[in-house]
Design an enzyme around this catalytic site. Structure first.
Site, mmCIF file in Angstrom:
data_model
loop_
_atom_site.group_PDB
_atom_site.id
_atom_site.type_symbol
_atom_site.label_atom_id
_atom_site.label_comp_id
_atom_site.label_asym_id
_atom_site.label_seq_id
_atom_site.Cartn_x
_atom_site.Cartn_y
_atom_site.Cartn_z
ATOM 1 N N ASP A 234 43.353 27.895 30.958
ATOM 2 C CA ASP A 234 41.896 27.848 30.916
ATOM 3 C C ASP A 234 41.412 26.447 30.553
ATOM 4 O O ASP A 234 42.096 25.709 29.838
ATOM 5 C CB ASP A 234 41.393 28.847 29.870
ATOM 6 C CG ASP A 234 39.898 29.070 29.948
ATOM 7 O OD1 ASP A 234 39.316 28.852 31.023
ATOM 8 O OD2 ASP A 234 39.310 29.463 28.924
ATOM 9 N N GLY A 235 40.235 26.091 31.035
ATOM 10 C CA GLY A 235 39.583 24.864 30.606
ATOM 11 C C GLY A 235 39.590 23.719 31.598
ATOM 12 O O GLY A 235 39.238 22.588 31.230
ATOM 13 N N ASN A 236 39.952 23.974 32.842
ATOM 14 C CA ASN A 236 39.971 22.891 33.823
ATOM 15 C C ASN A 236 38.576 22.284 34.018
ATOM 16 O O ASN A 236 38.423 21.056 34.085
ATOM 17 C CB ASN A 236 40.487 23.400 35.175
ATOM 18 C CG ASN A 236 41.944 23.804 35.122
ATOM 19 O OD1 ASN A 236 42.717 23.265 34.332
ATOM 20 N ND2 ASN A 236 42.328 24.754 35.958
ATOM 21 N N LEU B 70 42.345 37.761 26.262
ATOM 22 C CA LEU B 70 43.340 37.705 27.335
ATOM 23 C C LEU B 70 42.715 37.758 28.718
ATOM 24 O O LEU B 70 43.392 37.477 29.711
ATOM 25 C CB LEU B 70 44.351 38.838 27.171
ATOM 26 C CG LEU B 70 45.269 38.717 25.947
ATOM 27 C CD1 LEU B 70 46.249 39.881 25.903
ATOM 28 C CD2 LEU B 70 46.022 37.399 25.957
ATOM 29 N N SER B 71 41.453 38.154 28.809
ATOM 30 C CA SER B 71 40.731 38.152 30.091
ATOM 31 C C SER B 71 41.459 38.933 31.187
ATOM 32 O O SER B 71 41.517 38.508 32.340
ATOM 33 C CB SER B 71 40.484 36.700 30.551
ATOM 34 O OG SER B 71 39.717 36.000 29.615
ATOM 35 N N SER C 58 41.655 34.800 39.080
ATOM 36 C CA SER C 58 41.382 36.240 38.989
ATOM 37 C C SER C 58 40.566 36.708 40.180
ATOM 38 O O SER C 58 39.881 35.921 40.852
ATOM 39 C CB SER C 58 40.627 36.555 37.692
ATOM 40 O OG SER C 58 39.292 36.088 37.768
ATOM 41 N N ASN D 22 36.936 35.894 39.554
ATOM 42 C CA ASN D 22 36.538 34.523 39.837
ATOM 43 C C ASN D 22 36.272 34.309 41.330
ATOM 44 O O ASN D 22 35.369 33.561 41.711
ATOM 45 C CB ASN D 22 37.604 33.544 39.356
ATOM 46 C CG ASN D 22 37.522 33.309 37.864
ATOM 47 O OD1 ASN D 22 36.517 33.610 37.230
ATOM 48 N ND2 ASN D 22 38.587 32.774 37.290
#
Length: 228
Positions: free
Chosen positions: A13-15, A181-182, A59, A62
């Site tokens: 995560d975090g791009n 955890l999404s 995901s 997304n």
């Protein structure tokens, strides 16, 4: 390190945050940096003797909810960058979990081609692409029923999940500071330790990875638990 995880999962995560913090107006630069960083992750795992890795790449939500131009760029990475880095690793077998029907034909072809090309290698990398955790479990139950297995038996469900040969994930690393955890492999992470790093994925380094392994080792050591 007294005990290492057999199977490591990474929620990368975090791009986009990394790109904005770097002053980049196009978040696609963050996605490219994040995709290229997977190659570093695989090298760290080889160094640490870890043979099973699962990464959360994209995901299903997304794909449905993010802007079309951003999803299109991610599809380009899935068609080119990610399959090729696994192929040239010479050590990792690629597995894909998710609904590949959500992907354009060229992306499906690139991924399934890399799966075929890398089959039989000793280490196993599973990429969650167009992935939905609940759908993953439902699909495994249906597959077990089609095979005449007892769909009420957890072991039968586990055996019918996608991905590499070792299904249970021991350690989940989540970057960018999010404490959730999404939907990341809910069945497979039922007993996992979770390590959260505040750094966005492209800034997550080897020392951070080793710290996550130390966290797992400390938590998995029963003597340490007894003393605490």
């Amino acid at each position: 390190m007294s005990r290492a995880p057999v199977h490591v999962g990474v929620v990368m995560d975090g791009n986009r945050r990394w790109a904005r913090a770097a002053g980049l107006t196009n978040v696609s630069h963050g996605h490219r940096a994040g995709a290229q960083h997977v190659e570093d992750l695989l090298a760290w795992c080889v160094e640490a003797g870890i043979e099973h890795v699962t990464t959360y790449v994209l995901s299903a939500d997304n794909i449905r909810k993010r802007p079309a131009h951003e999803v299109g760029f991610l599809f380009d990475l899935l068609a080119g960058e990610l399959p090729s880095l696994v192929e040239r690793s010479e050590q990792w077998s690629l597995h894909v979990s998710g609904d590949l029907e959500m992907l354009p034909p060229d992306v499906r072809g690139a991924l399934t081609g890399a799966v075929r090309t890398t089959a039989g290698r000793a280490r196993h990398l599973t990429m969650a692409i167009a992935y939905d955790g609940r759908a993953d479990i439902v699909g495994a139950i249906r597959a077990a029923m089609r095979d005449g297995a007892d769909a009420s038996d957890p072991e039968a469900i586990t055996a019918h999940l996608g991905g590499g040969p070792v299904k249970e994930i021991d350690l989940v690393i989540r970057t960018s500071g999010e404490h959730r955890l999404s939907g990341f492999f809910p069945w497979q992470t039922a007993h996992a330790e979770v390590y959260v790093c505040s750094k966005p994925w492209p800034a997550f380094g080897r020392d951070d990875f080793l710290e996550a392994l130390r966290h797992y080792s400390d938590r998995a050591d029963p003597e340490r638990h007894a003393a605490s």
